[in-house]
Motif scaffolding. Structure first.
Motif, PDB file in Angstrom:
ATOM      1  N   GLY A 259      52.790 -30.427  -3.095  1.00 17.98           N
ATOM      2  CA  GLY A 259      53.666 -29.295  -2.806  1.00 17.98           C
ATOM      3  C   GLY A 259      54.318 -29.364  -1.446  1.00 17.98           C
ATOM      4  O   GLY A 259      55.425 -28.849  -1.242  1.00 17.98           O
ATOM      5  N   GLU A 260      53.649 -30.022  -0.490  1.00 19.34           N
ATOM      6  CA  GLU A 260      54.221 -30.208   0.845  1.00 19.34           C
ATOM      7  C   GLU A 260      55.105 -31.451   0.930  1.00 19.34           C
ATOM      8  O   GLU A 260      55.538 -31.843   2.011  1.00 19.34           O
ATOM      9  CB  GLU A 260      53.093 -30.308   1.880  1.00 19.34           C
ATOM     10  CG  GLU A 260      52.438 -28.993   2.226  1.00 19.34           C
ATOM     11  CD  GLU A 260      53.396 -28.050   2.934  1.00 19.34           C
ATOM     12  OE1 GLU A 260      53.874 -28.378   4.039  1.00 19.34           O
ATOM     13  OE2 GLU A 260      53.679 -26.984   2.366  1.00 19.34           O
ATOM     14  N   CYS A 261      55.344 -32.077  -0.224  1.00 17.34           N
ATOM     15  CA  CYS A 261      56.220 -33.261  -0.315  1.00 17.34           C
ATOM     16  C   CYS A 261      55.712 -34.425   0.536  1.00 17.34           C
ATOM     17  O   CYS A 261      56.494 -35.148   1.155  1.00 17.34           O
ATOM     18  CB  CYS A 261      57.658 -32.911   0.076  1.00 17.34           C
ATOM     19  SG  CYS A 261      58.390 -31.650  -0.988  1.00 17.34           S
ATOM     20  N   CYS A 262      54.389 -34.592   0.574  1.00 13.59           N
ATOM     21  CA  CYS A 262      53.804 -35.724   1.299  1.00 13.59           C
ATOM     22  C   CYS A 262      53.759 -36.927   0.370  1.00 13.59           C
ATOM     23  O   CYS A 262      52.704 -37.390  -0.064  1.00 13.59           O
ATOM     24  CB  CYS A 262      52.400 -35.370   1.796  1.00 13.59           C
ATOM     25  SG  CYS A 262      52.368 -34.024   3.003  1.00 13.59           S
ATOM     26  N   PHE A 263      54.947 -37.449   0.060  1.00  8.04           N
ATOM     27  CA  PHE A 263      55.073 -38.490  -0.955  1.00  8.04           C
ATOM     28  C   PHE A 263      55.024 -39.905  -0.397  1.00  8.04           C
ATOM     29  O   PHE A 263      54.845 -40.865  -1.137  1.00  8.04           O
ATOM     30  CB  PHE A 263      56.391 -38.317  -1.722  1.00  8.04           C
ATOM     31  CG  PHE A 263      56.532 -36.991  -2.415  1.00  8.04           C
ATOM     32  CD1 PHE A 263      55.457 -36.425  -3.094  1.00  8.04           C
ATOM     33  CD2 PHE A 263      57.741 -36.304  -2.395  1.00  8.04           C
ATOM     34  CE1 PHE A 263      55.589 -35.199  -3.735  1.00  8.04           C
ATOM     35  CE2 PHE A 263      57.877 -35.089  -3.036  1.00  8.04           C
ATOM     36  CZ  PHE A 263      56.804 -34.528  -3.707  1.00  8.04           C
ATOM     37  N   GLN A 264      55.202 -40.048   0.917  1.00  9.54           N
ATOM     38  CA  GLN A 264      55.297 -41.378   1.508  1.00  9.54           C
ATOM     39  C   GLN A 264      53.967 -41.796   2.146  1.00  9.54           C
ATOM     40  O   GLN A 264      53.247 -40.961   2.709  1.00  9.54           O
ATOM     41  CB  GLN A 264      56.392 -41.406   2.578  1.00  9.54           C
ATOM     42  CG  GLN A 264      57.776 -41.054   2.062  1.00  9.54           C
ATOM     43  CD  GLN A 264      58.237 -41.993   0.973  1.00  9.54           C
ATOM     44  OE1 GLN A 264      58.038 -43.209   1.064  1.00  9.54           O
ATOM     45  NE2 GLN A 264      58.849 -41.445  -0.066  1.00  9.54           N
ATOM     46  N   PRO A 265      53.630 -43.090   2.077  1.00  7.34           N
ATOM     47  CA  PRO A 265      52.417 -43.576   2.762  1.00  7.34           C
ATOM     48  C   PRO A 265      52.446 -43.206   4.242  1.00  7.34           C
ATOM     49  O   PRO A 265      53.466 -43.381   4.911  1.00  7.34           O
ATOM     50  CB  PRO A 265      52.495 -45.095   2.564  1.00  7.34           C
ATOM     51  CG  PRO A 265      53.272 -45.263   1.297  1.00  7.34           C
ATOM     52  CD  PRO A 265      54.305 -44.169   1.318  1.00  7.34           C
ATOM     53  N   TRP A 278      41.715 -32.646   5.476  1.00  6.01           N
ATOM     54  CA  TRP A 278      42.720 -33.510   6.075  1.00  6.01           C
ATOM     55  C   TRP A 278      42.954 -34.671   5.111  1.00  6.01           C
ATOM     56  O   TRP A 278      42.043 -35.402   4.772  1.00  6.01           O
ATOM     57  CB  TRP A 278      42.199 -34.018   7.418  1.00  6.01           C
ATOM     58  CG  TRP A 278      43.078 -34.996   8.139  1.00  6.01           C
ATOM     59  CD1 TRP A 278      43.423 -36.256   7.763  1.00  6.01           C
ATOM     60  CD2 TRP A 278      43.719 -34.778   9.395  1.00  6.01           C
ATOM     61  NE1 TRP A 278      44.231 -36.844   8.696  1.00  6.01           N
ATOM     62  CE2 TRP A 278      44.431 -35.961   9.709  1.00  6.01           C
ATOM     63  CE3 TRP A 278      43.744 -33.709  10.300  1.00  6.01           C
ATOM     64  CZ2 TRP A 278      45.158 -36.093  10.893  1.00  6.01           C
ATOM     65  CZ3 TRP A 278      44.478 -33.853  11.464  1.00  6.01           C
ATOM     66  CH2 TRP A 278      45.169 -35.031  11.756  1.00  6.01           C
ATOM     67  N   ASN A 279      44.192 -34.802   4.635  1.00  2.42           N
ATOM     68  CA  ASN A 279      44.526 -35.851   3.681  1.00  2.42           C
ATOM     69  C   ASN A 279      45.628 -36.752   4.210  1.00  2.42           C
ATOM     70  O   ASN A 279      46.604 -36.270   4.773  1.00  2.42           O
ATOM     71  CB  ASN A 279      44.983 -35.251   2.347  1.00  2.42           C
ATOM     72  CG  ASN A 279      43.902 -34.426   1.679  1.00  2.42           C
ATOM     73  OD1 ASN A 279      43.847 -33.218   1.875  1.00  2.42           O
ATOM     74  ND2 ASN A 279      43.045 -35.061   0.903  1.00  2.42           N
ATOM     75  N   VAL A 280      45.446 -38.048   4.008  1.00  5.73           N
ATOM     76  CA  VAL A 280      46.453 -39.043   4.379  1.00  5.73           C
ATOM     77  C   VAL A 280      46.896 -39.758   3.113  1.00  5.73           C
ATOM     78  O   VAL A 280      46.067 -40.262   2.343  1.00  5.73           O
ATOM     79  CB  VAL A 280      45.901 -40.077   5.382  1.00  5.73           C
ATOM     80  CG1 VAL A 280      46.988 -41.081   5.754  1.00  5.73           C
ATOM     81  CG2 VAL A 280      45.361 -39.393   6.628  1.00  5.73           C
ATOM     82  N   ASN A 281      48.202 -39.793   2.873  1.00  5.64           N
ATOM     83  CA  ASN A 281      48.754 -40.549   1.747  1.00  5.64           C
ATOM     84  C   ASN A 281      48.672 -42.038   2.090  1.00  5.64           C
ATOM     85  O   ASN A 281      49.266 -42.488   3.061  1.00  5.64           O
ATOM     86  CB  ASN A 281      50.213 -40.127   1.506  1.00  5.64           C
ATOM     87  CG  ASN A 281      50.834 -40.806   0.294  1.00  5.64           C
ATOM     88  OD1 ASN A 281      50.525 -41.961  -0.026  1.00  5.64           O
ATOM     89  ND2 ASN A 281      51.742 -40.108  -0.375  1.00  5.64           N
ATOM     90  N   THR A 282      47.917 -42.795   1.293  1.00  2.00           N
ATOM     91  CA  THR A 282      47.795 -44.240   1.528  1.00  2.00           C
ATOM     92  C   THR A 282      48.560 -45.044   0.487  1.00  2.00           C
ATOM     93  O   THR A 282      48.347 -46.244   0.319  1.00  2.00           O
ATOM     94  CB  THR A 282      46.312 -44.671   1.537  1.00  2.00           C
ATOM     95  OG1 THR A 282      45.703 -44.326   0.284  1.00  2.00           O
ATOM     96  CG2 THR A 282      45.560 -43.992   2.667  1.00  2.00           C
ATOM     97  N   GLY A 283      49.453 -44.375  -0.234  1.00  2.00           N
ATOM     98  CA  GLY A 283      50.317 -45.064  -1.180  1.00  2.00           C
ATOM     99  C   GLY A 283      49.538 -45.678  -2.333  1.00  2.00           C
ATOM    100  O   GLY A 283      48.695 -45.042  -2.955  1.00  2.00           O
TER     101      GLY A 283
END
Length: 408
Positions: A259-265, A278-283
């Motif tokens: 929902g926060e558009c955190c789509f990129q690694p 705390w979440n990190v997008n790792t692709g």
């Protein structure tokens, strides 16, 4: 617009909220014993159905105008029930529940776990495969579904007997709601919810048979795992008056990330609600960590699988409620003024890790726990978060953190 309206229901730790039009019911937790946290499944079901009907009615629409239903739920809270009758063997056991503390401590002190650490450390050394990194420092926690599920089969004979006859179903909140909505015809979950249980192997994308054998949990109880965006079937027409397609299931923290558009690694999201996450997008890469961060599946849509690394703290909003209960303040709004009134804490740091004392020793919850007595522990974890974020965002400029504050 009115011919095609989608309804999203968000089931949090403290409320059921319909996001089509913001309607919400408070979810009352049950505390039958010290450290036990439960939810009544029938109350939860009636609140779920009620909030959908109220929201659609308030919007001036009819149920036949709802094109689809999406469900986002709190993670790791689970229930088991009889496959044929649909009758639960117990209330929902919350992710906050610590009844498995003694079992956790026993396993974490066991020789067998030390042997497992050595075996997987050697495998990781020779293969370099991160799949072996997480088991090499595996520590069980009270937050993990696996230990509480093991507790269920050790302490609830009806569930154990049904499991031996392949008549026991396990489900997180999403699975159980889907089962009820379809009158028992659909038994499934999605990758985001499954990976958050600690029983699902994100590297192989299947329920972990090794862990289940280790904890004497039968594999027959688990639901099939589907894409996050998937046609899960339709809600029975007796519930809402018309059949409504159920087109998405997703875990709450992963849905916040989406929902926060955190789509990129490299994109980072910090949510402060009942707990802090705390979440990190790792692709497309799974990242394991030596310092308590754990890999998750963010979502799977078609061929795309997005992975996350997460650190968590169970008490954020609950800490505010605790402080209010002991009369540190009357209204939550007072806390901002109180905080600004202090120029210097003189080195005093309050850590809202209430469950540490219940789980004892090192049976702390997987995630970020900053011990007042060990500043190095805090530094190490923050450095590890930074390392994961930098690794995931290679060749990208630094983006601001998506910060969600939802103290409830």
């Amino acid at each position: 617009y009115k011919a095609h309206s989608a309804v999203t229901v968000h089931l949090l730790s403290t409320m059921v909220k319909c996001l089509f039009r913001v309607y919400k019911h408070c979810v009352e937790a049950l505390y039958p014993r010290p450290g036990w946290v439960e939810l009544d499944p029938e109350v939860l079901w009636s609140q779920f159905v009620g909030v959908v009907k109220e929201a659609v009615q308030a919007a001036g629409l009819h149920m036949r105008q709802v094109a689809a239903l999406g469900i986002s739920t709190q993670r790791s809270t689970f229930i088991t029930w009889h496959k044929r009758t649909g009758k639960p063997f117990h209330n929902f056991i919350s992710w906050q529940d610590v009844r498995s503390a003694e079992l956790v401590n026993s396993w974490n002190r066991s020789l067998l776990l030390k042997v497992i650490h050595v075996i997987f450390t050697v495998l990781h050394f020779f293969t370099g495969n991160d799949r072996y990194l997480a088991p090499s420092f595996l520590t069980f926690s009270t937050q993990q579904t696996s230990m509480k599920l093991s507790w269920v089969f050790k302490n609830i004979p009806e569930a154990d007997e049904a499991a031996k006859k392949n008549n026991c179903c396990f489900g997180t909140v999403d699975t159980w709601l889907l089962y009820r909505l379809t009158k028992g015809s659909v038994f499934a979950t999605d990758y985001s919810n499954a990976s958050s249980t600690g029983v699902f192997e994100p590297f192989t994308k299947c329920w972990n048979p090794t862990l289940c054998n280790l904890l004497s949990i039968p594999m027959s109880i688990y639901p099939p795992v589907k894409d996050t965006s998937f046609n899960f079937g339709s809600a029975d027409s007796e519930i809402f008056g018309v059949p409504i397609p159920i087109m998405a299931l997703v875990a709450d923290q992963q849905s916040a990330m989406f929902g926060e558009c955190c789509f990129q690694p490299g994109d980072v999201k910090l949510t402060m609600g009942t707990g802090g996450f705390w979440n990190v997008n790792t692709g497309g890469n799974l990242c394991a960590s030596h310092r308590g961060l754990y890999p998750l599946i963010g979502w799977k849509i078609g061929e795309e699988v997005v992975y996350l690394t997460e650190g968590s703290m169970s008490n954020i909003g609950t800490t505010i409620k605790w402080a209010q209960d002991i009369n540190l303040f009357t209204n939550v709004d007072e806390t901002a003024k109180m905080a600004r009134s202090i120029v210097d804490s003189q080195g005093v740091c309050f850590v809202p890790g209430f469950q540490l004392s219940l789980a004892r020793e090192k049976a702390y919850e997987v995630g970020i726990y900053f011990h007042c007595a060990d500043g190095a522990d805090l530094t190490d974890k923050l450095c590890d978060l930074s390392r994961v974020e930098q690794t995931a965002s290679t060749d990208r400029e630094t983006e601001p953190i998506s910060f969600l504050s939802s103290l409830r």
